[in-house]
Design a protein around this motif. Structure first.
Motif, PDB file in Angstrom:
ATOM      1  N   ARG A 156       0.828  -1.214   0.000  1.00  0.00           N
ATOM      2  CA  ARG A 156       0.000   0.000   0.000  1.00  0.00           C
ATOM      3  C   ARG A 156       0.857   1.256   0.000  1.00  0.00           C
ATOM      4  NH1 ARG A 156      -3.608  -3.206   4.064  1.00  0.00           N
ATOM      5  NH2 ARG A 156      -5.337  -3.839   2.704  1.00  0.00           N
ATOM      6  N   SER A 157       2.013   1.181   0.628  1.00  0.00           N
ATOM      7  CA  SER A 157       2.872   2.368   0.690  1.00  0.00           C
ATOM      8  C   SER A 157       3.684   2.570  -0.584  1.00  0.00           C
ATOM      9  CB  SER A 157       3.818   2.259   1.884  1.00  0.00           C
ATOM     10  OG  SER A 157       4.810   1.271   1.661  1.00  0.00           O
ATOM     11  N   CYS A 158       3.876   1.493  -1.354  1.00  0.00           N
ATOM     12  CA  CYS A 158       4.736   1.567  -2.539  1.00  0.00           C
ATOM     13  C   CYS A 158       4.003   2.048  -3.781  1.00  0.00           C
ATOM     14  CB  CYS A 158       5.351   0.203  -2.835  1.00  0.00           C
ATOM     15  SG  CYS A 158       6.471  -0.363  -1.565  1.00  0.00           S
ATOM     16  N   VAL A 178     -10.666  -2.731   3.412  1.00  0.00           N
ATOM     17  CA  VAL A 178     -10.080  -1.506   3.961  1.00  0.00           C
ATOM     18  C   VAL A 178     -10.600  -0.337   3.140  1.00  0.00           C
ATOM     19  CG1 VAL A 178      -7.944  -0.224   4.361  1.00  0.00           C
ATOM     20  CG2 VAL A 178      -8.016  -2.696   4.747  1.00  0.00           C
ATOM     21  N   PRO A 179     -11.302   0.620   3.730  1.00  0.00           N
ATOM     22  CA  PRO A 179     -11.828   1.761   2.956  1.00  0.00           C
ATOM     23  C   PRO A 179     -10.706   2.510   2.238  1.00  0.00           C
ATOM     24  CG  PRO A 179     -12.801   1.702   5.153  1.00  0.00           C
ATOM     25  CD  PRO A 179     -11.713   0.690   5.147  1.00  0.00           C
ATOM     26  N   GLY A 180     -10.945   2.802   0.984  1.00  0.00           N
ATOM     27  CA  GLY A 180      -9.961   3.529   0.201  1.00  0.00           C
ATOM     28  C   GLY A 180      -8.685   2.768  -0.043  1.00  0.00           C
ATOM     29  N   ASP A 181      -8.734   1.465  -0.051  1.00  0.00           N
ATOM     30  CA  ASP A 181      -7.537   0.624  -0.192  1.00  0.00           C
ATOM     31  C   ASP A 181      -6.909   0.835  -1.567  1.00  0.00           C
ATOM     32  OD1 ASP A 181      -5.587  -1.289  -0.104  1.00  0.00           O
ATOM     33  OD2 ASP A 181      -6.923  -2.908   0.514  1.00  0.00           O
ATOM     34  N   PRO A 182      -5.646   1.279  -1.622  1.00  0.00           N
ATOM     35  CA  PRO A 182      -5.004   1.446  -2.933  1.00  0.00           C
ATOM     36  C   PRO A 182      -4.751   0.131  -3.668  1.00  0.00           C
ATOM     37  CG  PRO A 182      -3.434   1.818  -1.138  1.00  0.00           C
ATOM     38  CD  PRO A 182      -4.775   1.705  -0.512  1.00  0.00           C
ATOM     39  N   LEU A 183      -4.830  -0.994  -2.959  1.00  0.00           N
ATOM     40  CA  LEU A 183      -4.620  -2.292  -3.611  1.00  0.00           C
ATOM     41  C   LEU A 183      -5.871  -2.788  -4.323  1.00  0.00           C
ATOM     42  CD1 LEU A 183      -2.610  -4.191  -0.834  1.00  0.00           C
ATOM     43  CD2 LEU A 183      -1.723  -3.099  -2.903  1.00  0.00           C
TER      44      LEU A 183
END
Length: 935
Positions: A156-158, A178-183
């Motif tokens: 998520r951080s990368c 997870v709300p708004g999960d970038p994955l």
């Protein structure tokens, strides 16, 4: 000390101190040069740490124990060691190898330090971090891997696309939304392809509202087209119903429009032959709402449906076939001759599907297919030949109807199985009890007959010739009970018998009950748990559980922290507490303890009073008086428990002649026996049982008008209420048993019928705590069948439980009781019905055992069992299952064998219903059999 050495010492101290928060802060502040220096020192430091933990134990531990001791000591430092490597090792491959070292990730170690590790890693360069994240992701094998939270945090951080790895997708799903999960953008489309994704999401539900992942996918996280294509593609790749359950629910939630379904109709058609039932139902619904379809595709799809084993799908295929044939018939009445020929040809293409349904295992499908064949007979052309050829696949009644219209050979009715009533077996009277002997040893003395014979011989020889007894016992095989005298409580009869033999061979072998608490500090904790009294009915569950756990935690704290010593129970007589053993078991142990004490004190009588004279455990009243006279002649009073057992073994009723003889003996024991013999013995206690269940922490009693679908536990509470006899031992024996059997140590269950051979229902009540375990052994139930006294619900439920065991010997047991005329048939039937309705246990073996007993002469008694079972079994409003159908089928056969004429309202209600199920048909057969209409 150089600067780098100072940095290393600071890091080293934080690792040894296990302060992961401060360690992460210190590592974040390191320069590149400092990181390189710390990384270079790590391998030697790990070796130093392990050596330091091993050094104190090298002299007193072998290699295996030393390895475990070091691993345990290292466990508390693992989080800190992982931090140091992740924060200093320069290469991504090296960092990943360090983080995933097996010694740093034992399965039993707690998951600690991961938040600090994630906080540390996000400070490393982005490219390094992305490489580490990808490498760690590819090492995931299951959702529970301890690196999963770290991997997801790094990914998520990368940013960027995660590696293509199915276990990563499954682990991400298992971690939750997870709300708004970038994955989500990268991983959501992969759930349709990832192996194991569907099984991970199997518990997602549509009701009462869609759960998290279903809501996310239906809310637009993926386009409708992507979701529908993903679901259909997943269905086509196959899998079992559990793997595809989530995707079926997702498809229903998306609810495709007719246009969306039409675009995928070819795929839906491909699912009909072999997809799991839920998927095939979904696909069929989509196909039926679209069209028109190619005639060949329709014929193939209907044929695939009628071939399926699921009756629901086969019936749906027949409904589709009916619609198609009606459409064809409507066209033939309004078109040219050529069109009529084309329509007939299309109908003929559907005939094989109809013929396939003739062979279906469900009678309901066969009946529906036969009715459709007759309904549309005029529509078929050459296809009628396929129908005629398949007529033999139908049951005889349906086959005859179809053969009259299409031709073909209907299967003839099978002749009824000839039944020749057999007489019930003639039972031989019970044989004599074996003569007293010391020959048996070892585990043989655990059997009640062997033990009673041994004890009788032991007491007689101890009084007559103690030296000869000592020599005989010394020659016999010794009973092996390691640590016998170190145990404060003897729960097995063999322990007491071994101690009796030891005391004769080597007087004074027993040093007495051990002084002090148990060596294991946990032993008394669990003993306390076992002997706690049952809560009063007025106590609330919260109060009961609160008090219980308060006591338990106090005991644990006392043992672990060395505070004031908790009281330790002392078994001064090596007998268990009354709450620790079933009443009959404790009664046996009291008899043995009494003999042991009398032997050590020199007060053994010349003869045991309670030794049976019959193999059933009964004692001849005249023989009892003879033994009382022998005791009086020797100037010895009978032992109390021995006398109590002797009185309980007398046949039922009053024995005035024996009473008069006993009254003339003059001893206290003889006077007691005289009163017992004259008064008719022990009055029958009130016995019974109560079915109940637990929801959460609350117990409820079953109400036949409402049987819950789901319960945590089903239990049967024994009911036993006896008037006080004035004899403490007998009154203790007749106390009401507990509901559960755990902790009873009932090694003497086989003895119990012979303890109360004239009151077998009391024994049956005491067997109830074992009902939902293995149940009473067949040998124990056979002894109950030979015993005397009335029988009731407790005996009936034990017989019913025996019937349900696939490897049991219930049929011979029923035959013996039927021959004696004391089989509680109606009660057995009621209890069998309760087993079906109230438990999840397999009861169908009972039907085979009942049929066997009926064929061997107990057909009248088995009919009484079945007749009593059916009203409770066939409750109004409940959906019948296969077990209900088998029960009614058995009833039809047994009613015919017994020549029964009766009416069972529950059967009549189903027989007159419109249901075409096999169950309803069997009810009609039974109704006709009972009314005489079947002749």
């Amino acid at each position: 000390m150089t600067h780098q050495e100072a940095v290393w010492e600071a890091v080293r101290a934080l690792v040894i101190g296990r302060d992961t928060g401060a360690l992460a802060d210190r590592l974040i502040a390191l320069t590149d040069a400092e990181r390189a220096d710390v990384a270079g020192r790590l391998p030697g430091f790990v070796k130093e740490l392990r050596e330091g933990f091993a050094r104190p134990h090298r002299d007193d531990a072998d290699e295996w124990d030393l390895r475990w001791l070091v691993s345990d000591a290292m466990e508390s430092h693992l989080a800190a060691l992982r931090l140091v490597g992740a924060g200093t090792i320069p290469g991504p491959a090296g960092a990943v190898a360090w983080l995933t070292r097996r010694e740093f990730n034992p399965r039993w170690a707690p998951d600690t330090g991961w938040p600090d590790l994630a906080r540390l890693l996000v400070t490393r360069p982005a490219a390094w971090r992305a490489d580490v994240a990808a490498r760690l992701a590819r090492k995931i094998r299951r959702p529970g891997d301890r690196t999963v939270p770290l991997v997801l945090a790094l990914l998520r951080s990368c940013g960027g696309d995660p590696p293509a790895h199915d276990p990563l997708v499954v682990a991400w799903l298992a971690a939750g939304v997870v709300p708004g999960d970038p994955l989500a953008a990268a991983l959501l489309p992969r759930i349709f392809d990832a192996q194991g994704a569907g099984r991970t999401l199997r518990d997602e539900r549509l009701t009462p509202r869609p759960t998290a992942w279903l809501s996310l996918l239906a809310s637009g996280a993926l386009s409708r087209e992507a979701v529908l294509d993903g679901c259909v593609g997943r269905f086509l790749r196959g899998g079992d119903a559990l793997d595809l359950r989530f995707f079926v629910r997702l498809h229903k939630l998306v609810d495709p429009t007719p246009e969306e379904s039409a675009a995928r109709s070819r795929d839906y058609l491909r699912l009909l032959p072999a997809a799991p039932g839920t998927v095939a139902e979904l696909a069929l619904a989509q196909v039926r709402r679209t069209g028109p379809h190619d005639a060949a595709d329709v014929a193939e799809a209907i044929g695939a449906l009628t071939f399926r084993a699921e009756a629901k799908l086969a019936l749906a295929g027949l409904s589709w076939l009916d619609d198609e044939l009606r459409r064809i018939a409507s066209r033939t009445s309004q078109t040219s001759r050529a069109d009529k020929a084309a329509a007939a040809s299309r109908a003929d293409e559907l005939a094989p599907a109809l013929a396939t349904a003739f062979a279906h295992p469900s009678y309901q499908v066969q009946e529906r297919a036969a009715r459709l064949a007759l309904k549309h007979a005029a529509t078929f052309g050459t296809g009628g030949a396929a129908v005629a050829e398949a007529v033999s696949l139908l049951p005889p009644d349906l086959g005859r109807q179809v053969a009259e219209r299409f031709g073909g050979d209907a299967t003839p009715e099978e002749p009824a199985e000839p039944f020749t009533p057999l007489p019930l077996p003639v039972l031989a009277p019970p044989g004599p009890f074996p003569e007293p002997t010391l020959a048996a040893d070892g585990w043989a003395v655990q059997r009640w007959e062997t033990a009673e014979s041994w004890l009788a011989a032991f007491v007689e020889q101890a009084a007559r010739d103690r030296a000869a007894l000592r020599a005989a016992l010394a020659r016999a095989t010794r009973y092996s009970y390691p640590g016998l005298y170190e145990s404060p409580c003897w729960l097995s009869p063999g322990q007491w018998i071994g101690a009796l033999a030891d005391e004769v061979i080597a007087p004074g072998s027993d040093p007495g009950v051990p002084v002090g608490g148990p060596a294991d500090p946990w032993e008394s904790v669990f003993t306390a748990m076992r002997v706690m009294p049952e809560p009063e009915a007025t106590q609330q569950p919260a109060a009961v559980f609160g008090g219980f756990f308060t006591q338990l935690l106090g005991e644990i704290a006392t043992r672990l922290h060395g505070t004031a010593p908790a009281p330790v129970r002392r078994h001064h007589d090596r007998l268990p507490e009354p709450g620790m053993a079933a009443p009959p078991h404790l009664f046996v142990l009291r008899r043995l303890a009494e003999l042991y004490a009398a032997l050590r004190e020199g007060t053994l009588p010349p003869v045991l009073l309670a030794t049976p004279t019959l193999a059933t455990g009964h004692l001849d009243p005249a023989v009892l008086v003879d033994r009382l006279e022998a005791c009086a002649a020797a100037g010895v009073e009978p032992l109390p428990a021995d006398l109590a057992q002797a009185l309980l073994r007398l046949p039922r009723g009053a024995w005035p002649e024996a009473a008069e003889r006993a009254a003339r003996v003059g001893s206290r024991g003889a006077t007691r026996a005289a009163a017992w013999l004259a008064g008719g013995g022990l009055p029958d206690p009130v016995t019974g049982l109560e079915w109940g269940y637990r929801l959460g922490a609350v117990d409820h009693v079953f109400d036949d008008d409402h049987v819950p679908e789901h319960t945590d536990d089903v239990w049967v509470r024994p009911v036993l209420r006896a008037r006080p006899t004035g004899d403490e031992l007998i009154d203790e024996l007749l106390r009401e048993p507990r509901r559960w059997s755990w902790g009873d140590h009932a090694d003497t269950v086989g003895w119990w019928p012979a303890i109360l051979p004239s009151h077998r229902e009391v024994v049956a009540v005491n067997l109830l705590p074992w009902l939902f375990g293995g149940g009473a052994a067949d040998a124990t139930l056979a002894a109950l069948a030979q015993a005397g006294g009335p029988v009731g619900e407790a005996t009936a439920i034990n017989l019913a439980r025996s019937l349900t065991r696939p490897d049991g010997e219930a049929a011979p047991l029923l035959l013996r009781m039927a021959a004696r005329g004391d089989l509680p048939a109606e009660a057995v039937g009621r209890q069998l019905a309760h087993f079906v309705r109230r438990t999840r246990r397999e009861v169908r073996p009972a039907f085979g055992a009942l049929a066997d007993a009926a064929r061997q002469g107990a057909h009248a008694q088995v009919w009484e069992i079945v007749k009593a079972m059916l009203p409770d079994l066939l409750a109004v409003g409940e959906r019948p299952a296969a077990v209900h159908t088998e029960a009614v089928t058995l009833a039809v056969d047994v009613a015919a064998w017994a020549g029964a004429r009766d009416e069972i309202p529950a059967v009549t209600a189903w027989a007159t219903s419109r249901s075409r199920s096999r169950f309803a048909r069997e009810c009609r057969r039974l109704r006709d059999q009972l009314s005489g209409a079947s002749r």
